[in-house]
Motif scaffolding. Structure first.
Motif, PDB file in Angstrom:
ATOM      1  N   ILE A 214       0.817  -1.217   0.000  1.00 54.65           N
ATOM      2  CA  ILE A 214       0.000   0.000   0.000  1.00 54.65           C
ATOM      3  C   ILE A 214       0.845   1.259   0.000  1.00 54.65           C
ATOM      4  O   ILE A 214       0.311   2.370  -0.049  1.00 54.65           O
ATOM      5  CB  ILE A 214      -0.977   0.004   1.190  1.00 54.65           C
ATOM      6  N   PHE A 215       2.170   1.080   0.041  1.00 53.48           N
ATOM      7  CA  PHE A 215       3.107   2.204  -0.043  1.00 53.48           C
ATOM      8  C   PHE A 215       4.348   1.709  -0.764  1.00 53.48           C
ATOM      9  O   PHE A 215       4.988   0.759  -0.328  1.00 53.48           O
ATOM     10  CB  PHE A 215       3.465   2.716   1.354  1.00 53.48           C
ATOM     11  N   ASP A 216       4.667   2.334  -1.899  1.00 48.44           N
ATOM     12  CA  ASP A 216       5.804   1.875  -2.692  1.00 48.44           C
ATOM     13  C   ASP A 216       6.391   3.040  -3.494  1.00 48.44           C
ATOM     14  O   ASP A 216       5.826   3.448  -4.508  1.00 48.44           O
ATOM     15  CB  ASP A 216       5.379   0.760  -3.644  1.00 48.44           C
ATOM     16  N   PRO A 217       7.516   3.605  -3.033  1.00 49.04           N
ATOM     17  CA  PRO A 217       8.135   4.703  -3.780  1.00 49.04           C
ATOM     18  C   PRO A 217       8.503   4.332  -5.207  1.00 49.04           C
ATOM     19  O   PRO A 217       8.561   5.201  -6.082  1.00 49.04           O
ATOM     20  CB  PRO A 217       9.384   5.026  -2.944  1.00 49.04           C
ATOM     21  N   LEU A 224      -0.610   1.537  -7.946  1.00 48.07           N
ATOM     22  CA  LEU A 224       0.261   2.532  -7.310  1.00 48.07           C
ATOM     23  C   LEU A 224       0.944   3.443  -8.334  1.00 48.07           C
ATOM     24  O   LEU A 224       1.804   4.247  -7.962  1.00 48.07           O
ATOM     25  CB  LEU A 224       1.331   1.825  -6.462  1.00 48.07           C
ATOM     26  N   ARG A 225       0.560   3.332  -9.601  1.00 48.48           N
ATOM     27  CA  ARG A 225       1.232   4.126 -10.644  1.00 48.48           C
ATOM     28  C   ARG A 225       0.983   5.620 -10.481  1.00 48.48           C
ATOM     29  O   ARG A 225       1.846   6.447 -10.778  1.00 48.48           O
ATOM     30  CB  ARG A 225       0.750   3.673 -12.020  1.00 48.48           C
ATOM     31  N   ASP A 226      -0.211   6.005 -10.022  1.00 44.08           N
ATOM     32  CA  ASP A 226      -0.519   7.427  -9.900  1.00 44.08           C
ATOM     33  C   ASP A 226       0.162   8.067  -8.704  1.00 44.08           C
ATOM     34  O   ASP A 226       0.515   9.252  -8.745  1.00 44.08           O
ATOM     35  CB  ASP A 226      -2.038   7.640  -9.783  1.00 44.08           C
ATOM     36  N   PHE A 227       0.329   7.297  -7.623  1.00 48.34           N
ATOM     37  CA  PHE A 227       0.913   7.856  -6.403  1.00 48.34           C
ATOM     38  C   PHE A 227       1.475   6.715  -5.571  1.00 48.34           C
ATOM     39  O   PHE A 227       0.910   5.618  -5.544  1.00 48.34           O
ATOM     40  CB  PHE A 227      -0.147   8.631  -5.612  1.00 48.34           C
ATOM     41  N   GLY A 257       5.434  -8.236 -10.333  1.00 50.64           N
ATOM     42  CA  GLY A 257       4.875  -6.967 -10.784  1.00 50.64           C
ATOM     43  C   GLY A 257       3.509  -7.091 -11.428  1.00 50.64           C
ATOM     44  O   GLY A 257       3.055  -6.142 -12.103  1.00 50.64           O
ATOM     45  N   THR A 258       2.832  -8.231 -11.233  1.00 47.30           N
ATOM     46  CA  THR A 258       1.543  -8.459 -11.888  1.00 47.30           C
ATOM     47  C   THR A 258       0.362  -8.414 -10.919  1.00 47.30           C
ATOM     48  O   THR A 258      -0.790  -8.537 -11.342  1.00 47.30           O
ATOM     49  CB  THR A 258       1.540  -9.820 -12.596  1.00 47.30           C
ATOM     50  N   PHE A 259       0.627  -8.254  -9.645  1.00 45.94           N
ATOM     51  CA  PHE A 259      -0.446  -8.252  -8.655  1.00 45.94           C
ATOM     52  C   PHE A 259      -1.292  -6.984  -8.789  1.00 45.94           C
ATOM     53  O   PHE A 259      -0.775  -5.903  -9.079  1.00 45.94           O
ATOM     54  CB  PHE A 259       0.130  -8.321  -7.241  1.00 45.94           C
ATOM     55  N   SER A 260      -2.594  -7.137  -8.566  1.00 48.85           N
ATOM     56  CA  SER A 260      -3.477  -5.976  -8.585  1.00 48.85           C
ATOM     57  C   SER A 260      -4.564  -6.147  -7.537  1.00 48.85           C
ATOM     58  O   SER A 260      -4.815  -7.264  -7.051  1.00 48.85           O
ATOM     59  CB  SER A 260      -4.110  -5.786  -9.967  1.00 48.85           C
ATOM     60  N   LEU A 261      -5.207  -5.060  -7.177  1.00 51.87           N
ATOM     61  CA  LEU A 261      -6.319  -5.079  -6.245  1.00 51.87           C
ATOM     62  C   LEU A 261      -7.621  -4.852  -6.995  1.00 51.87           C
ATOM     63  O   LEU A 261      -7.641  -4.182  -8.030  1.00 51.87           O
ATOM     64  CB  LEU A 261      -6.154  -3.974  -5.186  1.00 51.87           C
TER      65      LEU A 261
END
Length: 291
Positions: A214-217, A224-227, A257-261
């Motif tokens: 839920i937090f990934d710089p 998480l691409r937008d923020f 890198g394929t996981f999504s919610l």
């Protein structure tokens, strides 16, 4: 509901909507801060909504404190007792309850707990009058939760259970904070749930872990691409219990890198929810299932 305004130094106004947390207070504060953001008032540099309050940072060289106070009171008067609704998102968050990592951690810190002879889940079930751990998990995952604020550490959401007050799960924090909490622990303190976005100290009871960052710089995953911080105030969370095999598969997808919610847009209406919370919650969950 009497709103109290307090100046904090030369650059802040703190606004307390109510002394007690409630959906009414949360919605009132959210409506005010969203309208303040929409107005784009020159000199306002930060708007920080919280559970039953909000804080505004401003540049006193651009807008005088009394002028900003007048703007906030005007927004309060303009909104009045209008119907409070919100365009938001409902998000399904998978959780491996009773996982081995939080269990190992909680066992290391039993001397800081109210009941060293029980696990956090066993203790939470007992003090909430539930028969066993399975019944507690069913109550925890059975209704949605509102994200009322994000903070303390980067990306950590505080969540308020969307049921009548007398049905809300309540569990005290540890007697003394731990020096360790696994990353992505699903925790609970008082009437608030949370997800620990990073590994670190903490005092909330630990119930499980989610595989979902839920937090990934680095912003590797699609949601998480937008923020780099995923949650925002007003989000609605529906926890979904999963088993170890599903958790391991999700972790592998995260690493690839394929996981999504599952995230769906919804319009939340406070008055409709208040009339029949259970029926309204079912309608929200149906949005997730309408693929």
């Amino acid at each position: 509901m009497t709103i109290r305004y307090t100046f904090g130094g030369d650059e802040f106004i703190f606004v307390e909507i109510d002394e007690a947390m409630s959906l009414d207070a949360f919605f009132k504060g959210t409506a005010i801060t969203r309208e303040l953001q929409r107005r784009a008032v020159p000199g306002v540099t930060e708007i920080c909504p919280a559970n039953a309050s909000y804080q505004v940072r401003f540049d006193p060289d651009v807008i005088a404190p009394d002028a900003l106070l007048a703007v906030l009171k005007d927004i309060e008067a303009t909104l009045g007792d209008a119907e409070l609704d919100m365009a938001t998102r409902i998000i399904e968050v998978p959780v491996l309850y009773n996982d081995p990592w939080t269990h190992e951690t909680l066992m290391r810190f039993r001397e800081r707990h109210q009941d060293p002879a029980s696990t956090d889940l066993e203790y939470a079930a007992r003090i909430n009058g539930l028969d066993d751990v399975d019944a507690f998990i069913a109550a925890h995952s059975g209704s949605p939760w509102f994200v009322s604020m994000v903070g303390f550490v980067a990306g950590l959401p505080f969540m308020f259970q969307m049921v009548e007050r007398e049905r809300q799960l309540q569990v005290p924090k540890y007697l003394r904070p731990r020096t360790d909490t696994p990353k992505l622990t699903v925790g609970h303190g008082g009437c608030f749930g949370c997800i620990y976005s990073v590994r670190g100290a903490g005092g909330y009871q630990m119930f499980g872990v989610t595989p979902a960052p839920i937090f990934d710089p680095a912003q590797r995953l699609d949601y998480l691409r937008d923020f780099m911080v995923f949650f925002r105030p007003g989000d609605i969370v529906k926890f979904k219990p999963i088993d170890r095999a599903a958790y391991d598969a999700a972790i592998a997808a995260v690493e690839a890198g394929t996981f999504s919610l599952r995230v769906r847009p919804v319009n939340f209406e406070l008055s409709a929810f208040t009339r029949d919370p259970d029926a309204y919650n079912r309608s929200l969950v149906e949005v997730l299932d309408a693929d």
